[in-house]
Design a protein around this motif. Structure first.
Motif, PDB file in Angstrom:
ATOM      1  N   UNK A  25      52.680  39.758  33.399  1.00 20.65           N
ATOM      2  CA  UNK A  25      53.381  40.924  32.687  1.00 20.65           C
ATOM      3  C   UNK A  25      53.157  42.125  33.174  1.00 20.65           C
ATOM      4  N   UNK A  26      53.803  43.312  32.554  1.00 19.37           N
ATOM      5  CA  UNK A  26      53.620  44.463  32.875  1.00 19.37           C
ATOM      6  C   UNK A  26      52.197  45.076  32.715  1.00 19.37           C
ATOM      7  N   UNK A  27      51.596  44.587  31.541  1.00 22.30           N
ATOM      8  CA  UNK A  27      50.314  44.938  31.357  1.00 22.30           C
ATOM      9  C   UNK A  27      49.406  44.540  32.351  1.00 22.30           C
ATOM     10  N   UNK A  28      49.394  43.463  32.788  1.00 18.40           N
ATOM     11  CA  UNK A  28      48.460  42.879  33.844  1.00 18.40           C
ATOM     12  C   UNK A  28      48.920  43.631  35.140  1.00 18.40           C
ATOM     13  N   UNK A  29      50.141  44.111  35.556  1.00 18.52           N
ATOM     14  CA  UNK A  29      50.606  44.780  36.683  1.00 18.52           C
ATOM     15  C   UNK A  29      49.688  46.001  36.684  1.00 18.52           C
ATOM     16  N   UNK A  30      49.800  46.653  35.460  1.00 18.73           N
ATOM     17  CA  UNK A  30      49.143  48.262  35.171  1.00 18.73           C
ATOM     18  C   UNK A  30      47.479  47.994  35.343  1.00 18.73           C
ATOM     19  N   UNK A  31      46.852  47.048  34.995  1.00 22.33           N
ATOM     20  CA  UNK A  31      45.794  46.997  34.962  1.00 22.33           C
ATOM     21  C   UNK A  31      45.203  46.776  36.475  1.00 22.33           C
ATOM     22  N   UNK A  32      46.108  45.738  37.108  1.00 19.01           N
ATOM     23  CA  UNK A  32      45.416  45.391  38.259  1.00 19.01           C
ATOM     24  C   UNK A  32      45.879  46.437  39.646  1.00 19.01           C
ATOM     25  N   UNK A  33      47.040  46.914  39.402  1.00 17.43           N
ATOM     26  CA  UNK A  33      47.433  47.964  40.557  1.00 17.43           C
ATOM     27  C   UNK A  33      47.293  49.248  40.248  1.00 17.43           C
ATOM     28  N   UNK A  34      47.568  49.616  38.711  1.00 19.78           N
ATOM     29  CA  UNK A  34      47.399  50.887  38.403  1.00 19.78           C
ATOM     30  C   UNK A  34      46.008  51.637  38.091  1.00 19.78           C
ATOM     31  N   UNK A  35      45.376  50.885  37.241  1.00 22.96           N
ATOM     32  CA  UNK A  35      43.879  51.224  36.801  1.00 22.96           C
ATOM     33  C   UNK A  35      42.836  50.865  37.895  1.00 22.96           C
ATOM     34  N   UNK A  36      42.825  49.504  38.321  1.00 22.59           N
ATOM     35  CA  UNK A  36      41.728  48.979  39.263  1.00 22.59           C
ATOM     36  C   UNK A  36      41.819  49.582  40.731  1.00 22.59           C
ATOM     37  N   UNK A  37      42.825  49.970  41.015  1.00 28.04           N
ATOM     38  CA  UNK A  37      43.343  50.546  42.437  1.00 28.04           C
ATOM     39  C   UNK A  37      43.493  51.853  42.387  1.00 28.04           C
TER      40      UNK A  37
END
Length: 222
Positions: free
Chosen positions: A172-184
């Motif tokens: 979902x969007x939460x996972x994408x935000x963490x993986x691509x937004x926060x971690x990267x």
């Protein structure tokens, strides 16, 4: 990350979020609606007044509402794995999302049903109607606008829950935000995710408000 690179990731995240929220909303209604009605019926002065049952159901609902969702997700991992065979992915997320939202929606249902004029219930009973008739012919139809408003609030809550569930592998969007937004450290992607979530919440709110107005107008004309 450029916009063309973001688009397929955001699209997949949105689809996963809609999948989780859609199925968990269905399960929440199926579980929370009868639970909320039961709280009203078994309360003092209710058609099925039973103090022990009312207290037991009330405790279950209160405990379910008091648990922080992120803790609930982790605590339910063994149960989720038992039900769907895995604890990660959108399908697995439906289990904790539903269990977390059912008590929340049940209280909203209880509040909505209590607002129905008791005189209407007495009128149905005086015509020989039983408990089932009262519930399906009086309580639920009269409470429908409030029930839809409560469902709208619940769906918006589920959108927020689904974003939190992304932190433990729910996609979902939460996972994408963490993986691509926060971690990267992709600030642009993080902002894009927030915009999509805001758009989803706004759309749900507008649809819910429109449905409530339509039902209220129809109720006044009948």
């Amino acid at each position: 990350m450029t916009w063309p690179e973001m688009q397929p990731i955001l699209l997949q995240g949105t689809v996963d979020t809609l999948y989780m929220v859609g199925w968990s909303t269905l399960v929440t209604v199926l579980g929370g609606l009868p639970l909320g009605v039961l709280l009203v019926l078994t309360d003092r002065g209710g058609l099925l007044a039973n103090k022990a049952v009312n207290k037991a159901v009330g405790v279950v609902v209160n405990v379910g509402r008091s648990l922080p969702f992120i803790i609930l997700v982790v605590a339910l991992i063994p149960f989720t794995r038992l039900v769907v065979g895995t604890s990660i992915g959108p399908t697995a997320a439906v289990v904790p999302l539903s269990i977390g939202a059912i008590p929340f929606f049940a209280r909203l249902v209880e509040t909505a049903v209590r607002e129905v004029d008791h005189g209407l219930v007495e009128a149905v009973l005086s015509m020989g109607g039983g408990t089932g008739t009262v519930v399906f012919k009086a309580l639920l139809p009269q409470a429908l606008p409030s029930l839809v408003a409560g469902l709208t609030t619940t769906v918006i809550t589920l959108v927020g829950y689904s974003a939190m569930a992304g932190a433990v592998g729910a996609e979902g969007l939460g996972s994408k935000a963490i993986t691509y937004g926060y971690q990267r450290f992709e600030t642009g992607f993080m902002l894009a995710t927030v915009v999509v979530l805001l758009a989803l919440v706004t759309a749900v709110q507008l649809l819910g408000d429109g449905a409530v107005r339509l039902l209220s107008r129809r109720e006044r004309t009948t």
